[in-house]
Design an enzyme around this catalytic site. Structure first.
Site, PDB file in Angstrom:
ATOM      1  N   CYS A  80      -1.412 -97.368 -36.552  1.00 49.44           N
ATOM      2  CA  CYS A  80      -0.566 -96.760 -35.521  1.00 49.44           C
ATOM      3  C   CYS A  80       0.004 -97.858 -34.622  1.00 49.44           C
ATOM      4  O   CYS A  80      -0.695 -98.782 -34.236  1.00 49.44           O
ATOM      5  CB  CYS A  80      -1.419 -95.794 -34.701  1.00 49.44           C
ATOM      6  SG  CYS A  80      -0.669 -95.251 -33.167  1.00 49.44           S
ATOM      7  N   CYS A 132       5.734 -94.335 -30.359  1.00 49.48           N
ATOM      8  CA  CYS A 132       6.444 -93.067 -30.587  1.00 49.48           C
ATOM      9  C   CYS A 132       6.165 -92.065 -29.471  1.00 49.48           C
ATOM     10  O   CYS A 132       7.008 -91.214 -29.183  1.00 49.48           O
ATOM     11  CB  CYS A 132       6.007 -92.445 -31.904  1.00 49.48           C
ATOM     12  SG  CYS A 132       5.422 -93.611 -33.114  1.00 49.48           S
ATOM     13  N   THR A 180      -2.939 -93.025 -26.175  1.00 43.50           N
ATOM     14  CA  THR A 180      -2.512 -93.997 -27.192  1.00 43.50           C
ATOM     15  C   THR A 180      -1.542 -95.006 -26.592  1.00 43.50           C
ATOM     16  O   THR A 180      -0.548 -94.620 -25.979  1.00 43.50           O
ATOM     17  CB  THR A 180      -1.818 -93.247 -28.348  1.00 43.50           C
ATOM     18  OG1 THR A 180      -2.752 -92.361 -28.944  1.00 43.50           O
ATOM     19  CG2 THR A 180      -1.287 -94.202 -29.401  1.00 43.50           C
ATOM     20  N   GLU A 236      -7.069 -96.108 -27.879  1.00 41.53           N
ATOM     21  CA  GLU A 236      -6.927 -95.053 -26.880  1.00 41.53           C
ATOM     22  C   GLU A 236      -7.800 -95.319 -25.652  1.00 41.53           C
ATOM     23  O   GLU A 236      -8.818 -96.005 -25.751  1.00 41.53           O
ATOM     24  CB  GLU A 236      -7.299 -93.692 -27.490  1.00 41.53           C
ATOM     25  CG  GLU A 236      -6.163 -93.042 -28.271  1.00 41.53           C
ATOM     26  CD  GLU A 236      -5.864 -93.676 -29.621  1.00 41.53           C
ATOM     27  OE1 GLU A 236      -6.782 -94.294 -30.208  1.00 41.53           O
ATOM     28  OE2 GLU A 236      -4.711 -93.586 -30.091  1.00 41.53           O
ATOM     29  N   HIS A 240       6.610 -84.922 -31.517  1.00 47.16           N
ATOM     30  CA  HIS A 240       5.541 -85.824 -31.964  1.00 47.16           C
ATOM     31  C   HIS A 240       4.982 -85.408 -33.332  1.00 47.16           C
ATOM     32  O   HIS A 240       4.636 -86.258 -34.151  1.00 47.16           O
ATOM     33  CB  HIS A 240       4.425 -85.904 -30.922  1.00 47.16           C
ATOM     34  CG  HIS A 240       3.583 -87.144 -31.078  1.00 47.16           C
ATOM     35  ND1 HIS A 240       4.121 -88.402 -31.149  1.00 47.16           N
ATOM     36  CD2 HIS A 240       2.244 -87.306 -31.224  1.00 47.16           C
ATOM     37  CE1 HIS A 240       3.153 -89.291 -31.317  1.00 47.16           C
ATOM     38  NE2 HIS A 240       2.007 -88.654 -31.373  1.00 47.16           N
ATOM     39  N   TYR A 270       4.570 -87.321 -38.093  1.00 51.96           N
ATOM     40  CA  TYR A 270       3.355 -87.614 -38.849  1.00 51.96           C
ATOM     41  C   TYR A 270       3.540 -87.831 -40.341  1.00 51.96           C
ATOM     42  O   TYR A 270       2.770 -88.565 -40.954  1.00 51.96           O
ATOM     43  CB  TYR A 270       2.286 -86.554 -38.523  1.00 51.96           C
ATOM     44  CG  TYR A 270       1.425 -87.007 -37.352  1.00 51.96           C
ATOM     45  CD1 TYR A 270       2.007 -87.320 -36.129  1.00 51.96           C
ATOM     46  CD2 TYR A 270       0.055 -87.194 -37.484  1.00 51.96           C
ATOM     47  CE1 TYR A 270       1.241 -87.782 -35.077  1.00 51.96           C
ATOM     48  CE2 TYR A 270      -0.723 -87.652 -36.435  1.00 51.96           C
ATOM     49  CZ  TYR A 270      -0.126 -87.949 -35.240  1.00 51.96           C
ATOM     50  OH  TYR A 270      -0.889 -88.418 -34.203  1.00 51.96           O
ATOM     51  N   CYS A 291       4.817 -91.728 -40.122  1.00 51.13           N
ATOM     52  CA  CYS A 291       3.838 -92.797 -39.869  1.00 51.13           C
ATOM     53  C   CYS A 291       2.636 -92.684 -40.804  1.00 51.13           C
ATOM     54  O   CYS A 291       2.187 -93.673 -41.359  1.00 51.13           O
ATOM     55  CB  CYS A 291       3.424 -92.845 -38.405  1.00 51.13           C
ATOM     56  SG  CYS A 291       2.166 -91.680 -37.905  1.00 51.13           S
ATOM     57  N   GLU A 305      -8.169 -89.208 -35.982  1.00 51.19           N
ATOM     58  CA  GLU A 305      -6.798 -89.291 -35.464  1.00 51.19           C
ATOM     59  C   GLU A 305      -5.871 -88.362 -36.261  1.00 51.19           C
ATOM     60  O   GLU A 305      -5.012 -87.687 -35.701  1.00 51.19           O
ATOM     61  CB  GLU A 305      -6.302 -90.740 -35.517  1.00 51.19           C
ATOM     62  CG  GLU A 305      -5.254 -91.072 -34.470  1.00 51.19           C
ATOM     63  CD  GLU A 305      -3.871 -90.559 -34.808  1.00 51.19           C
ATOM     64  OE1 GLU A 305      -3.123 -90.231 -33.890  1.00 51.19           O
ATOM     65  OE2 GLU A 305      -3.537 -90.476 -36.008  1.00 51.19           O
TER      66      GLU A 305
HETATM   67 FE1  SF4 Z   1       0.783 -93.617 -33.795  1.00 46.74          FE
HETATM   68 FE2  SF4 Z   1       1.923 -92.142 -35.665  1.00 46.74          FE
HETATM   69 FE3  SF4 Z   1       1.499 -91.130 -33.215  1.00 46.74          FE
HETATM   70 FE4  SF4 Z   1       3.371 -93.054 -33.655  1.00 46.74          FE
HETATM   71  S1  SF4 Z   1       3.360 -90.920 -34.455  1.00 46.74           S
HETATM   72  S2  SF4 Z   1       1.910 -92.951 -31.984  1.00 46.74           S
HETATM   73  S3  SF4 Z   1       2.364 -94.294 -35.223  1.00 46.74           S
HETATM   74  S4  SF4 Z   1      -0.062 -91.757 -34.718  1.00 46.74           S
HETATM   75 FE    FE Z   2      -1.053 -90.124 -32.825  1.00 45.62          FE
END
Ligand code: SF4
Ligand code: FE
Length: 479
Positions: A100, A104, A191, A258, A293, A297, A300, A444
Site C-alpha cells: 500500500c 489514495c 493509513t 497505520e 475508496h 481495491y 491496488c 487490511e
Molecule cells: Fe493503500 Fe490500496 Fe487503500 Fe490506496 S486504496 S490507500 S494502496 S489499500
Molecule cells: Fe486501505
C-alpha cells in the site's frame, strides 16, 4: 510536482509527534526509522512515478482549477476516463511497491468533500465549497499528501455519538468562535497519516439531529498543536530491526502503516472547515468517500496480487516444480481471481456519472462489489500462493543463520532448490510470499475501506430490489 526525494525532504520540516513502542520519535528523521521507512518509500513512489515516461499518462493530469499539470493523487475527477485511469494508476504503482502506498485515501476524501460541499451549499446556503476549492488548490500547488481521516473509535457500537459514556469517542466540536472551531477526539487506523502533510477529517457515519457537534469535516496539518499519533504494530515488524532478507519487502513494507491519531483540543480556522453541524449531509459524505475508496481495491490489490502470483510462479520455478499441472492450474486460478478484482474496479469507474459539482463519481453499487470481492478473493489468492510456496514459507532460518560462519553453509546447502538458482534468491522470493500472504495484509483486505458488512448495507440501499420484484411480477403476469 515534487519528486519522491523532494516529498520526503518536505516532510522533514514538520514538527509531527509520533509515538512508537513507548517512545516519541524524532520528527526530522522519521523517514529513516527502520520501522517507518518502508511506508515513506511506498508513498514516495506516487511522486516518482509522475516523472516516469512509461506512467506519465496515468499519473499526470491537467487541473480543472488551473489547467496546470498536477499529480493525479491531487485531482478531482472530471470524466469517467479519469476514474478508469485512477484504477490503472493504482495497479501500476502496486506492481512497483507490492504494498500500500497510502496516498489514495486523501485523494478520495478530497473528491468526496468536493461533491458534497457543492450540494450542501446549494441546499442550505452554506459556503463550504469555495473553501474546499481553496484547500484543493493549496494541495495541488504544493503537491501535498493528504491523509483521509474518517474512522472514529466509536466506543459502544450500540450507542450514537452523543450517547457515549465518553463524548470524545467520536470527533466533535468543543468550541466555536469567530476565528474557527476547536475539535477533540481521535481517528483510528490512519493509513499514511505519519507521512502526510495534511489530514482531512470527516464524520465516520450518518448522524442524527442530536449529533450536530459530531457532523464535522475540516482540514489541518498533521503536526498542528494538539495533534499526536501513536503508530501501530504489524505482524513481523520486529524483523525490521534485523537484516533486509527476513522482511520480505524491505524497501516498501507490507501494508500502509497505520496509527491512532489523537486530536486534543485542536483549533481549525473557518477557512479549513467544510462541514460543521449539517447532520443531514454527514451520511452522504461517508457514502461518497467510501465508494471512491472501494473503487480502488481492484486496482491496488490487483497489482499486489500480480506480485503474489509472480512470487508463487518464481517459487515454483526455483523449486523445480513449475511444470506440475496442479501448479499451473493454481496460477491460472489466481490470475482469474486477480482479473476479477480488476474488472470490478474498471466497471465501477466506466459506469461513473457526473455530480452536480461537475466532478465524476463512481457507480457506488459496483464500487462496493469491488471492495467486497477483496474481502474474500484475496484470501483465496493468498491461500493458493501458500499452497504453491510450500511449508518452507513458515520454517525458514533467518538471514543471520544463512550468513553464520558455522551453520551458514548448511542453510545454503539444504534450502537450495534447483541447482542453477542461488539459495539466497530462493529465500528472498519465499520471504516476500510469506510476508505478503500473512498477518496484516489479510486483515487490511478484510477491513480496509470498510468491513464486508459495510458493503452489504449498501447493497440493500442501492440494488433496487423493488424493481427486481416488479420485473418478476411483469414476467409472470401478476397485476
Ligand atoms: Fe493503500 Fe490500496 Fe487503500 Fe490506496 S486504496 S490507500 S494502496 S489499500
Ligand atoms: Fe486501505
Amino acid at each position: 510536482m515534487l519528486t519522491g526525494k523532494e516529498y520526503i525532504e518536505s516532510l522533514r520540516k514538520r514538527n509531527i509527534k509520533v509515538y512508537f513502542m513507548g517512545e516519541l520519535l524524532d520528527s526530522a528523521t522519521l523517514s529513516e526509522n527502520p520501522f517507518l521507512r518502508g511506508h515513506f518509500n511506498a508513498a514516495a513512489m506516487t511522486y516518482d512515478m509522475a516523472f516516469d515516461p512509461v506512467c506519465k499518462d496515468l499519473l499526470n493530469v491537467s487541473s480543472h482549477l488551473t489547467g496546470k499539470t498536477i499529480n493525479r493523487f491531487t485531482h478531482v475527477h472530471q470524466s469517467c476516463e479519469d476514474l478508469v485511469k485512477k484504477v490503472k494508476m493504482l495497479r501500476a504503482i502496486s506492481l512497483r511497491t507490492g504494498s500500500c502506498y497510502q496516498r489514495c485515501v486523501g485523494c478520495d476524501a478530497l473528491n468526496a468533500a468536493y461533491t458534497v460541499t457543492y450540494e450542501m451549499d446549494k441546499a442550505l446556503g452554506t459556503q463550504y465549497h469555495e473553501r474546499l476549492k481553496k484547500f484543493l488548490l493549496y494541495v495541488q500547488e504544493n503537491d501535498l499528501m493528504v491523509a483521509g481521516a474518517m474512522t472514529d473509535p466509536k466506543g459502544d457500537r450500540g450507542l450514537s455519538p452523543g450517547k457515549q459514556a465518553d463524548p470524545d469517542l467520536f470527533v466533535h466540536v468543543v468550541k466555536r468562535d469567530d476565528k474557527g472551531i476547536v475539535i477533540r477526539g481521535a481517528k483510528c487506523h490512519m493509513t499514511g497519516m505519519i507521512n502526510s502533510h495534511e489530514m482531512l477529517v470527516m464524520p465516520t457515519m450518518a448522524m442524527g439531529p442530536d449529533d450536530k457537534d459530531y457532523a464535522v469535516a475540516c482540514a489541518l496539518p498533521v503536526d498542528a498543536p494538539g495533534v499526536l499519533h501513536i503508530f501501530g504494530r504489524q505482524t513481523n515488524d520486529g524483523r525490521k530491526a534485523d537484516g533486509d532478507l527476513d522482511q520480505g519487502n524491505p524497501r516498501f513494507a507490507v501494508v500502509g502503516g497505520e496509527c491512532l491519531t489523537v486530536l486534543e483540543d485542536v483549533f481549525v480556522p473557518w477557512e479549513k472547515v467544510f462541514m460543521c453541524g449539517e447532520t443531514d449531509f454527514a451520511g452522504l459524505l461517508v457514502e461518497r468517500f467510501a465508494s471512491y475508496h472501494r473503487q480502488n481495491y481492484g486496482g491496488c490489490k490487483g497489482g499486489v496480487s500480480d506480485i503474489v502470483i509472480g512470487a508463487a510462479a518464481l517459487a515454483a520455478d526455483m523449486g523445480g516444480y513449475a511444470k506440475a499441472a496442479h501448479v499451473k492450474d493454481k496460477l491460472n486460478q489466481m490470475i482469474h481471481l486477480t482479473e476479477t478484482l480488476y474488472c470490478c474496479s474498471i466497471a465501477c469507474s466506466a459506469e461513473g456519472a457526473k455530480t452536480a459539482s461537475g466532478a465524476y463519481y463512481v457507480n457506488p453499487l459496483l464500487a462496493n462489489c469491488s471492495k467486497h470481492n477483496v474481502t474474500s478473493l484475496i484470501y483465496e489468492i493468498d491461500r493458493l500462493a501458500q499452497d504453491i510456496g510450500g511449508g518452507i514459507l513458515a520454517t525458514m532460518p533467518s538471514e543471520k543463520d544463512m550468513n553464520h560462519p558455522e551453520v551458514g553453509k548448511y542453510v545454503q546447502k539444504y534450502l537450495r532448490g534447483t541447482a542453477s538458482v542461488p539459495t539466497e534468491d530462493r529465500i528472498r522470493v519465499l520471504r516476500l510470499l510469506e510476508n505478503m500472504t500473512g498477518g496484516v495484509a489479510l486483515v487490511e483486505s478484510m477491513h480496509g475501506a470498510g468491513s464486508p458488512q459495510a458493503q452489504k448495507v449498501m447493497y440493500s440501499k442501492l440494488a433496487n430490489l423493488e424493481m427486481k420484484k416488479q420485473c418478476v411480477k411483469d414476467l409472470v403476469g401478476i397485476k
